[in-house]
Design a protein around this motif. Structure first.
Motif, PDB file in Angstrom:
ATOM      1  N   LYS A   1      96.213 -16.725  11.051  1.00 30.25           N
ATOM      2  CA  LYS A   1      94.840 -16.908  11.499  1.00 30.25           C
ATOM      3  C   LYS A   1      94.452 -15.822  12.509  1.00 30.25           C
ATOM      4  O   LYS A   1      94.885 -15.866  13.659  1.00 30.25           O
ATOM      5  CB  LYS A   1      94.669 -18.288  12.140  1.00 30.25           C
ATOM      6  CG  LYS A   1      94.877 -19.448  11.171  1.00 30.25           C
ATOM      7  CD  LYS A   1      94.611 -20.776  11.854  1.00 30.25           C
ATOM      8  CE  LYS A   1      94.726 -21.932  10.877  1.00 30.25           C
ATOM      9  NZ  LYS A   1      94.436 -23.245  11.520  1.00 30.25           N
TER      10      LYS A   1
ATOM     11  N   SER B   1     101.325 -22.199  11.080  1.00 29.27           N
ATOM     12  CA  SER B   1     100.073 -21.484  11.315  1.00 29.27           C
ATOM     13  C   SER B   1     100.270 -20.597  12.545  1.00 29.27           C
ATOM     14  O   SER B   1     100.778 -21.050  13.567  1.00 29.27           O
ATOM     15  CB  SER B   1      98.911 -22.455  11.544  1.00 29.27           C
ATOM     16  OG  SER B   1      99.177 -23.308  12.632  1.00 29.27           O
TER      17      SER B   1
ATOM     18  N   GLY C   1      98.562 -17.659  15.137  1.00 31.33           N
ATOM     19  CA  GLY C   1      97.388 -16.970  15.654  1.00 31.33           C
ATOM     20  C   GLY C   1      97.727 -15.536  16.028  1.00 31.33           C
ATOM     21  O   GLY C   1      98.794 -15.265  16.585  1.00 31.33           O
TER      22      GLY C   1
ATOM     23  N   VAL D   1      97.044 -23.880  16.198  1.00 39.97           N
ATOM     24  CA  VAL D   1      98.077 -23.031  15.593  1.00 39.97           C
ATOM     25  C   VAL D   1      99.425 -23.405  16.206  1.00 39.97           C
ATOM     26  O   VAL D   1      99.497 -23.970  17.307  1.00 39.97           O
ATOM     27  CB  VAL D   1      97.810 -21.513  15.814  1.00 39.97           C
ATOM     28  CG1 VAL D   1      96.532 -21.082  15.110  1.00 39.97           C
ATOM     29  CG2 VAL D   1      97.764 -21.173  17.306  1.00 39.97           C
TER      30      VAL D   1
END
Length: 260
Positions: A163, A139, A141, A180
């Motif tokens: 994200k 994940s 950011g 994240v």
């Protein structure tokens, strides 16, 4: 009697001159500008004074002074900045805005004033990430409306959980909180975080991706574009640009203009 008349005439003339100066000063046009308050050290809010400060702010105020206009500065999320200039809701925007072909279709950019790129930021104890491909399955950011978001979409797509956050502070908080695995964003911003709030907790890894240049965005056909470019050129010529750069980054830019 003659002396009295002469005194009155002198006073009248002095008042006229004074009014003329005041009129000239008040005639200076006000230009509406927008910026993103969370892109440190380029623009950020001084909590004590409530004033916007940073590298971009010093550059813009110096340009305004030399080009002869007053500033009416507002803040907003980065993803609304280009649309604000495009629609005429602002005359210009400065917020570490990367000059791109797509953006140049809807706004006019000043000459480049800063060379940058994109970098990866991970927790200090993460030794598994060395390049962008290592982020697959993780994940990440990044910031809404940024070129870093576009880069991630193009290079990782569905192979990672991308994200987007409205502000850089939000994505750094997510990284520190474990929401994240990494942050991917503009090199000077992630570098500044790693050296300040993230010191000992986060680190910058991998190469510099996508060499980029920042420019000031103006409404298409703006009469202020040429004066701004002339002011910027003069600042670089007389050393003012180097002084501002050194103030915020600790050293002058390299001779080829690239950031260090």
């Amino acid at each position: 009697m003659k002396k009295t008349v002469l005194k009155r005439l002198s006073l009248t003339a002095a008042m006229a001159v004074g009014l003329g100066v005041a009129s000239s000063a008040s005639a200076q046009e006000t230009v509406s500008a927008v910026t993103d308050p969370s892109f440190v050290p380029f623009e950020m809010m001084d909590k004590e004074t409530g004033e916007m400060v940073g590298f971009d702010m010093d550059i813009l105020r110096e340009i305004a002074d030399r080009a002869g206009f007053e500033l009416d500065l507002r803040t907003m999320d980065f993803n609304g900045i280009i649309p604000a200039v495009q629609t005429g809701n602002a005359d210009l925007a400065i917020a570490g805005i990367t000059i791109t072909d797509e953006r140049e279709k809807i706004v006019d950019f000043s000459d480049p004033y800063y060379d940058s790129g994109l970098r990866i930021l991970v927790p200090a104890n993460n030794d598994s990430v060395d390049e962008i491909s290592d982020l697959k399955g993780m994940s990440i950011g990044t910031k809404i409306g940024s070129t870093s978001y576009d880069f991630l979409q193009e290079n990782l797509g569905d192979s990672a959980d991308i994200k987007p956050y409205p502000g850089s502070a939000d994505m750094y908080m997510a990284l520190m909180g474990g929401s994240v695995d990494a942050v991917f964003y503009d090199a000077p911003n992630v570098g500044y975080f790693a050296q300040t709030q993230g010191q000992g907790r986060a680190k910058v890894v991998g190469p510099l991706y996508e060499g980029q240049q920042y420019g000031i965005a103006f409404t298409s056909g703006s009469k202020w574009l040429k004066p701004a470019n002339e002011a910027l050129a003069a600042m670089k010529e007389d050393g003012t640009y180097d002084e501002i750069y050194k103030k915020w980054f600790g050293e002058a830019p390299s001779k080829d203009g690239a950031s260090q």
